[in-house]
Design a protein around this motif. Structure first.
Motif, PDB file in Angstrom:
ATOM      1  N   MET A 105      36.741  40.452  49.049  1.00  0.00           N
ATOM      2  CA  MET A 105      37.332  41.791  48.968  1.00  0.00           C
ATOM      3  C   MET A 105      38.171  41.947  47.714  1.00  0.00           C
ATOM      4  SD  MET A 105      36.426  43.930  51.279  1.00  0.00           S
ATOM      5  CE  MET A 105      37.645  45.227  51.014  1.00  0.00           C
ATOM      6  N   LEU A 106      38.862  40.886  47.318  1.00  0.00           N
ATOM      7  CA  LEU A 106      39.814  40.998  46.208  1.00  0.00           C
ATOM      8  C   LEU A 106      39.266  40.446  44.893  1.00  0.00           C
ATOM      9  CD1 LEU A 106      43.001  39.883  48.184  1.00  0.00           C
ATOM     10  CD2 LEU A 106      42.402  42.210  47.496  1.00  0.00           C
ATOM     11  N   GLY A 107      38.294  39.538  44.968  1.00  0.00           N
ATOM     12  CA  GLY A 107      37.761  38.931  43.752  1.00  0.00           C
ATOM     13  C   GLY A 107      38.762  38.054  43.036  1.00  0.00           C
ATOM     14  N   ASP A 108      39.722  37.532  43.770  1.00  0.00           N
ATOM     15  CA  ASP A 108      40.789  36.738  43.160  1.00  0.00           C
ATOM     16  C   ASP A 108      41.196  35.641  44.139  1.00  0.00           C
ATOM     17  OD1 ASP A 108      43.354  37.149  40.963  1.00  0.00           O
ATOM     18  OD2 ASP A 108      43.746  36.045  42.823  1.00  0.00           O
ATOM     19  N   ALA A 109      41.007  34.385  43.734  1.00  0.00           N
ATOM     20  CA  ALA A 109      41.217  33.271  44.655  1.00  0.00           C
ATOM     21  C   ALA A 109      42.680  33.130  45.069  1.00  0.00           C
ATOM     22  CB  ALA A 109      40.720  31.975  44.015  1.00  0.00           C
ATOM     23  N   ALA A 110      43.597  33.327  44.126  1.00  0.00           N
ATOM     24  CA  ALA A 110      45.024  33.143  44.452  1.00  0.00           C
ATOM     25  C   ALA A 110      45.496  34.228  45.421  1.00  0.00           C
ATOM     26  CB  ALA A 110      45.852  33.188  43.174  1.00  0.00           C
ATOM     27  N   GLU A 111      45.092  35.463  45.165  1.00  0.00           N
ATOM     28  CA  GLU A 111      45.478  36.548  46.079  1.00  0.00           C
ATOM     29  C   GLU A 111      44.835  36.353  47.447  1.00  0.00           C
ATOM     30  OE1 GLU A 111      46.737  40.697  44.542  1.00  0.00           O
ATOM     31  OE2 GLU A 111      44.751  40.284  43.744  1.00  0.00           O
ATOM     32  N   ALA A 112      43.622  35.827  47.446  1.00  0.00           N
ATOM     33  CA  ALA A 112      42.938  35.581  48.726  1.00  0.00           C
ATOM     34  C   ALA A 112      43.708  34.548  49.549  1.00  0.00           C
ATOM     35  CB  ALA A 112      41.515  35.108  48.463  1.00  0.00           C
ATOM     36  N   GLU A 113      44.248  33.533  48.887  1.00  0.00           N
ATOM     37  CA  GLU A 113      45.043  32.524  49.618  1.00  0.00           C
ATOM     38  C   GLU A 113      46.290  33.163  50.220  1.00  0.00           C
ATOM     39  OE1 GLU A 113      45.908  28.886  47.688  1.00  0.00           O
ATOM     40  OE2 GLU A 113      43.801  28.260  47.624  1.00  0.00           O
ATOM     41  N   ASP A 114      46.934  34.052  49.449  1.00  0.00           N
ATOM     42  CA  ASP A 114      48.126  34.741  49.979  1.00  0.00           C
ATOM     43  C   ASP A 114      47.772  35.564  51.212  1.00  0.00           C
ATOM     44  OD1 ASP A 114      49.593  33.655  47.933  1.00  0.00           O
ATOM     45  OD2 ASP A 114      49.596  35.462  46.688  1.00  0.00           O
ATOM     46  N   GLY A 162      23.526  30.097  34.858  1.00  0.00           N
ATOM     47  CA  GLY A 162      24.739  29.522  35.441  1.00  0.00           C
ATOM     48  C   GLY A 162      25.849  30.540  35.647  1.00  0.00           C
ATOM     49  N   ASP A 163      25.604  31.772  35.246  1.00  0.00           N
ATOM     50  CA  ASP A 163      26.656  32.790  35.316  1.00  0.00           C
ATOM     51  C   ASP A 163      26.391  33.816  36.413  1.00  0.00           C
ATOM     52  OD1 ASP A 163      29.062  33.731  34.324  1.00  0.00           O
ATOM     53  OD2 ASP A 163      28.068  35.266  33.114  1.00  0.00           O
ATOM     54  N   GLU A 164      25.375  33.564  37.223  1.00  0.00           N
ATOM     55  CA  GLU A 164      24.977  34.571  38.214  1.00  0.00           C
ATOM     56  C   GLU A 164      26.093  34.855  39.210  1.00  0.00           C
ATOM     57  OE1 GLU A 164      23.213  31.881  37.555  1.00  0.00           O
ATOM     58  OE2 GLU A 164      21.190  32.454  36.914  1.00  0.00           O
ATOM     59  N   GLU A 165      26.829  33.819  39.584  1.00  0.00           N
ATOM     60  CA  GLU A 165      27.860  34.007  40.604  1.00  0.00           C
ATOM     61  C   GLU A 165      28.947  34.963  40.108  1.00  0.00           C
ATOM     62  OE1 GLU A 165      29.386  30.423  42.343  1.00  0.00           O
ATOM     63  OE2 GLU A 165      31.124  31.476  43.151  1.00  0.00           O
ATOM     64  N   ARG A 166      29.373  34.787  38.851  1.00  0.00           N
ATOM     65  CA  ARG A 166      30.398  35.670  38.286  1.00  0.00           C
ATOM     66  C   ARG A 166      29.889  37.114  38.223  1.00  0.00           C
ATOM     67  NH1 ARG A 166      31.768  37.789  33.594  1.00  0.00           N
ATOM     68  NH2 ARG A 166      29.973  36.901  32.546  1.00  0.00           N
ATOM     69  N   ARG A 167      28.608  37.241  37.928  1.00  0.00           N
ATOM     70  CA  ARG A 167      27.995  38.569  37.822  1.00  0.00           C
ATOM     71  C   ARG A 167      27.974  39.273  39.190  1.00  0.00           C
ATOM     72  NH1 ARG A 167      22.625  40.096  37.098  1.00  0.00           N
ATOM     73  NH2 ARG A 167      22.377  41.877  35.688  1.00  0.00           N
ATOM     74  N   VAL A 168      27.624  38.513  40.212  1.00  0.00           N
ATOM     75  CA  VAL A 168      27.624  39.098  41.566  1.00  0.00           C
ATOM     76  C   VAL A 168      29.047  39.489  41.960  1.00  0.00           C
ATOM     77  CG1 VAL A 168      27.150  38.671  44.015  1.00  0.00           C
ATOM     78  CG2 VAL A 168      25.567  37.833  42.270  1.00  0.00           C
ATOM     79  N   ASN A 169      30.010  38.642  41.605  1.00  0.00           N
ATOM     80  CA  ASN A 169      31.405  38.955  41.918  1.00  0.00           C
ATOM     81  C   ASN A 169      31.835  40.244  41.230  1.00  0.00           C
ATOM     82  OD1 ASN A 169      33.925  38.386  43.155  1.00  0.00           O
ATOM     83  ND2 ASN A 169      34.711  37.717  41.172  1.00  0.00           N
ATOM     84  N   GLN A 170      31.453  40.384  39.960  1.00  0.00           N
ATOM     85  CA  GLN A 170      31.775  41.614  39.221  1.00  0.00           C
ATOM     86  C   GLN A 170      31.163  42.830  39.906  1.00  0.00           C
ATOM     87  OE1 GLN A 170      30.298  40.960  35.238  1.00  0.00           O
ATOM     88  NE2 GLN A 170      32.373  40.748  34.418  1.00  0.00           N
ATOM     89  N   ALA A 171      29.910  42.687  40.313  1.00  0.00           N
ATOM     90  CA  ALA A 171      29.225  43.811  40.967  1.00  0.00           C
ATOM     91  C   ALA A 171      29.918  44.175  42.272  1.00  0.00           C
ATOM     92  CB  ALA A 171      27.756  43.455  41.211  1.00  0.00           C
ATOM     93  N   LEU A 172      30.280  43.165  43.048  1.00  0.00           N
ATOM     94  CA  LEU A 172      30.972  43.433  44.319  1.00  0.00           C
ATOM     95  C   LEU A 172      32.289  44.173  44.073  1.00  0.00           C
ATOM     96  CD1 LEU A 172      30.479  40.102  46.344  1.00  0.00           C
ATOM     97  CD2 LEU A 172      29.750  42.389  47.059  1.00  0.00           C
ATOM     98  N   GLN A 173      33.001  43.784  43.026  1.00  0.00           N
ATOM     99  CA  GLN A 173      34.290  44.426  42.752  1.00  0.00           C
ATOM    100  C   GLN A 173      34.130  45.847  42.220  1.00  0.00           C
ATOM    101  OE1 GLN A 173      37.013  42.948  43.945  1.00  0.00           O
ATOM    102  NE2 GLN A 173      35.497  41.423  44.585  1.00  0.00           N
ATOM    103  N   ARG A 174      32.927  46.172  41.715  1.00  0.00           N
ATOM    104  CA  ARG A 174      32.731  47.504  41.140  1.00  0.00           C
ATOM    105  C   ARG A 174      32.245  48.532  42.149  1.00  0.00           C
ATOM    106  NH1 ARG A 174      29.740  46.727  35.409  1.00  0.00           N
ATOM    107  NH2 ARG A 174      29.495  48.979  35.656  1.00  0.00           N
TER     108      ARG A 174
END
Lengths: 179, 138
Positions: free
Chosen positions: A39-48, A113-125
């Motif tokens: 939901m947040l696309g951010d590991a540190a915020e997700a931990e909080d 090797g960058d597919e995961e970051r791309r999917v994350n970007q798409a989810l956040q958009r």
């Protein structure tokens, strides 16, 4: 509505059973962390968010009574509310409303090797409500009724959000959203 | 199930039937065996394959420890809060009972009004029997 598989564990936590606390963390922490991360696309915020969600679980355990929702659905709702608080704060929304329209412009082609970051970007958009629906049904594997309950919408509305969200993702990731 | 509904479900839930609404899975399995059904699932499956690339990290040991450590304090404090609220609740019920009891006694057994007419020390049962007779009357 069938039996709630978490109900007995919650009762034991409310009674102060340390083993039940360990079992609950092992069972739910990966799910809640994954939900918040997507939901947040951010590991540190997700931990909080995961930590705050569990604080609410501990506080409500001794008084937990099953209402209309299963415990798992309830903690998903708690975690989602915490995610929306952060999305609103982070993006400094001028109103209380989050955008309903996704930015569906295709993303640049992935490098190997960058597919995961791309999917994350798409989810956040995509629009947050569409992302929420996809995260709940696709990644968290909640049933349509549980997901609709967690989102407090009808099943028809959930299906509409899912379809629009997937079309937007398809357009961004593959550039063929019209097929 | 017709092709339209099958395609709508694939658009929403993707190409894996286990994510589809349970009530429609049996009919969907049958339609999935048709050529049209296979094509729809294949198209939905391409997006699924991309979504599956998005993985999240498993919780770290430090996060796990932090979450567990907070539990003992929070559960204990909440139980204490609930205990005090229960105490206040019982005290409130007791007080309400006392007030209700007093009200009941007042309604059912009101104070008896004093009989002012018999408290005169000079009065007798014949005090107001009639005018006194004089010797002249006889």
């Amino acid at each position: 509505m069938g039996a709630d598989p978490d109900e007995e564990l919650v009762r034991r936590i409310g009674a102060g059973d340390p083993a039940a606390v360990q079992a609950m963390v092992a069972r739910k922490l990966p799910r809640i962390l994954a939900l918040a991360a997507r939901m947040l696309g951010d590991a540190a915020e997700a931990e909080d968010v995961a930590q705050e969600t569990f604080v609410r679980i501990w506080r409500h355990a001794s008084g937990w009574r099953r209402g209309h929702a299963r415990f798992d659905t309830w903690i998903h709702r708690v975690a989602l509310n915490l995610c929306y608080d952060r999305l609103r704060r982070r993006r400094e929304w001028t109103t209380d409303e989050l955008p309903e329209v996704a930015d569906e412009a295709p993303l640049p082609d992935a490098i190997p090797g960058d597919e995961e970051r791309r999917v994350n970007q798409a989810l956040q958009r995509i629009a947050p409500r569409q992302r929420e629906a996809i995260v709940l049904v696709y990644y968290q594997e909640l049933s349509n009724i549980e997901a609709a309950g967690a989102m407090q919408v009808s099943v028809d509305a959930l299906e509409s959000l899912l379809a629009r969200g997937r079309r937007a993702l398809q357009a961004m990731l593959a550039g063929d959203g019209d097929d | 199930m017709d092709a339209g509904r099958f395609a709508a479900l694939a658009d929403a839930y993707g190409g894996a039937l286990h994510r589809w609404p349970p009530a429609e899975q049996a009919a969907a399995v049958l339609f999935a065996e048709t050529e049209q059904g296979r094509a729809i699932l294949q198209r939905a499956g391409r997006l699924d394959a991309m979504l599956d690339r998005h993985r999240v990290e498993v919780p770290s040991a430090a996060l796990h420890r932090a979450v567990v450590a907070r539990a003992a304090t929070e559960v204990r404090q909440e139980r204490r809060r609930r205990f005090w609220w229960l105490g206040f609740g019982l005290a409130g019920v007791g007080l309400a009972g006392a007030v209700a009891g007093l009200a009941l006694v007042t309604v059912v057994n009101p104070d008896i009004q004093s009989d002012h007419y018999v408290m005169d020390a000079n009065a007798t049962s014949f005090g107001d029997a009639g005018p006194e007779q004089t010797e002249e009357d006889l």
